[in-house]
Write a protein that holds these residues in place. Sequence first.
Motif, PDB file in Angstrom:
ATOM      1  N   ALA A  86      20.994 -18.349   9.267  1.00  0.00           N
ATOM      2  CA  ALA A  86      21.874 -17.757  10.275  1.00  0.00           C
ATOM      3  C   ALA A  86      21.562 -16.280  10.460  1.00  0.00           C
ATOM      4  N   THR A  87      21.291 -15.579   9.355  1.00  0.00           N
ATOM      5  CA  THR A  87      20.956 -14.154   9.430  1.00  0.00           C
ATOM      6  C   THR A  87      19.685 -13.941  10.247  1.00  0.00           C
ATOM      7  N   ILE A  88      18.661 -14.746   9.963  1.00  0.00           N
ATOM      8  CA  ILE A  88      17.398 -14.630  10.693  1.00  0.00           C
ATOM      9  C   ILE A  88      17.613 -14.892  12.183  1.00  0.00           C
ATOM     10  N   SER A  89      18.342 -15.960  12.488  1.00  0.00           N
ATOM     11  CA  SER A  89      18.590 -16.312  13.888  1.00  0.00           C
ATOM     12  C   SER A  89      19.350 -15.203  14.615  1.00  0.00           C
ATOM     13  N   ASN A  90      20.372 -14.674  13.958  1.00  0.00           N
ATOM     14  CA  ASN A  90      21.190 -13.634  14.598  1.00  0.00           C
ATOM     15  C   ASN A  90      20.395 -12.355  14.844  1.00  0.00           C
ATOM     16  N   ARG A  91      19.560 -11.979  13.860  1.00  0.00           N
ATOM     17  CA  ARG A  91      18.797 -10.733  14.018  1.00  0.00           C
ATOM     18  C   ARG A  91      17.804 -10.838  15.173  1.00  0.00           C
ATOM     19  N   PHE A  92      17.170 -12.005  15.320  1.00  0.00           N
ATOM     20  CA  PHE A  92      16.229 -12.165  16.422  1.00  0.00           C
ATOM     21  C   PHE A  92      16.943 -12.333  17.756  1.00  0.00           C
ATOM     22  N   ARG A  95      10.429  -4.777  19.437  1.00  0.00           N
ATOM     23  CA  ARG A  95      11.171  -4.734  18.174  1.00  0.00           C
ATOM     24  C   ARG A  95      10.986  -5.992  17.328  1.00  0.00           C
ATOM     25  N   TRP A  96      10.352  -7.024  17.859  1.00  0.00           N
ATOM     26  CA  TRP A  96      10.208  -8.266  17.100  1.00  0.00           C
ATOM     27  C   TRP A  96       9.483  -8.042  15.767  1.00  0.00           C
ATOM     28  N   GLY A  97       8.377  -7.297  15.815  1.00  0.00           N
ATOM     29  CA  GLY A  97       7.604  -7.095  14.594  1.00  0.00           C
ATOM     30  C   GLY A  97       8.376  -6.322  13.552  1.00  0.00           C
ATOM     31  N   SER A  98       9.088  -5.280  13.976  1.00  0.00           N
ATOM     32  CA  SER A  98       9.870  -4.477  13.039  1.00  0.00           C
ATOM     33  C   SER A  98      10.981  -5.302  12.400  1.00  0.00           C
ATOM     34  N   VAL A  99      11.664  -6.115  13.208  1.00  0.00           N
ATOM     35  CA  VAL A  99      12.743  -6.961  12.689  1.00  0.00           C
ATOM     36  C   VAL A  99      12.185  -7.992  11.712  1.00  0.00           C
ATOM     37  N   ALA A 100      11.045  -8.584  12.036  1.00  0.00           N
ATOM     38  CA  ALA A 100      10.442  -9.590  11.157  1.00  0.00           C
ATOM     39  C   ALA A 100      10.077  -8.997   9.803  1.00  0.00           C
ATOM     40  N   TYR A 137       3.531  -4.217  11.170  1.00  0.00           N
ATOM     41  CA  TYR A 137       4.768  -3.546  10.786  1.00  0.00           C
ATOM     42  C   TYR A 137       4.978  -3.778   9.292  1.00  0.00           C
ATOM     43  N   VAL A 138       5.341  -2.724   8.584  1.00  0.00           N
ATOM     44  CA  VAL A 138       5.531  -2.792   7.132  1.00  0.00           C
ATOM     45  C   VAL A 138       6.923  -2.292   6.787  1.00  0.00           C
ATOM     46  N   ASN A 139       7.595  -3.020   5.900  1.00  0.00           N
ATOM     47  CA  ASN A 139       8.917  -2.600   5.456  1.00  0.00           C
ATOM     48  C   ASN A 139       9.098  -3.005   3.995  1.00  0.00           C
TER      49      ASN A 139
END
Length: 317
Positions: free
Chosen positions: A92-98, A107-112, A229-231
């Motif tokens: 659910a967290t992954i789905s909501n963030r995307f 922003r897709w790469g940064s969020v991933a 993207y690196v985090n």
Amino acid sequence: MLTDRQKHILRHIVSDYVHDAVPISSESLTRNHRLGVSPATVRNEVAALEELGYISRPHTSAGSVPEDKAYRLYVESFVSNEADRVPSQTRATISNRFDDVRDDVDRWGSVAATLISQIMGNLGIATFPKTSVSRVRHLELIPLQDVLALLVVVLEQAKLRKQLLRFELPVDRSHLESISTRLRGQMIGLTHEEIAEQAVALTTPERQAVDATMLMLQEEDSSGHDDHYVNGLRNLLDQPEFVDYDKVRPIIHGIEDGSLVEAALEEAPVGQFVRVVIGREHQGDVLRPLKRGDLQIRCAGPRARNAGTDRPHTNGV
């Protein structure tokens, strides 16, 4: 073939070593886990595991350090069933963030990368899918001044490239729109080689736009993963083995110059699956500092090879 008891002991050796990054003694195994056998039996089983090549000991009186075989068995036999089940809350967290960035491709790469870092508690890397050959998905010429226009080319892997074009003579908005329409009809879905093979009469502004588009496609085909993207570097450096500065330094250098990220992404698998690469299975030495003992485990997400796969793929190091 290992006995059930040996597998049970080996699983605790690997999990304890991953957690603490120090050799695991037979005494600590007996003390911290309900093995149901005497300390002497544990020592005998540990000696058998060493003889079979699943563990090593820095010296005779030292504890056990897992070898490649132990990690491979741990991944394939011990955690395979657990890894297939992603908690519903995590899904659910992954789905909501995307969903929050559905319309913001940049922003897709940064969020991933952020999500994979948070979920794994380690370094996360994300990049847009890279196809073997780039093709044009969309093209637009946007007027800026009478002799200046912005060429925007969208590639099939949802990557966007831009370049300023300066014309010799003024080109009005309606003319740019007609040029855009014509070039889209000629180049959508084509590679730079296919575009070059076309025998079409072009005006000077059209030729400038076509040449610039072909150059973008060529550069994309020859490029690495510059858009990564690196985090979560802090998560990686919080691992217990990195209290040693000599081990931290090559990690920092590898991230700064891009060699570590490039090495990880080059080993990303083709297709929609997760791959775990351990120790000497790596193609080069760049990833060796990310290890427990002489090993390193990396989960690599899919690298798109087909057109139309837009979401970024991720790696947890």
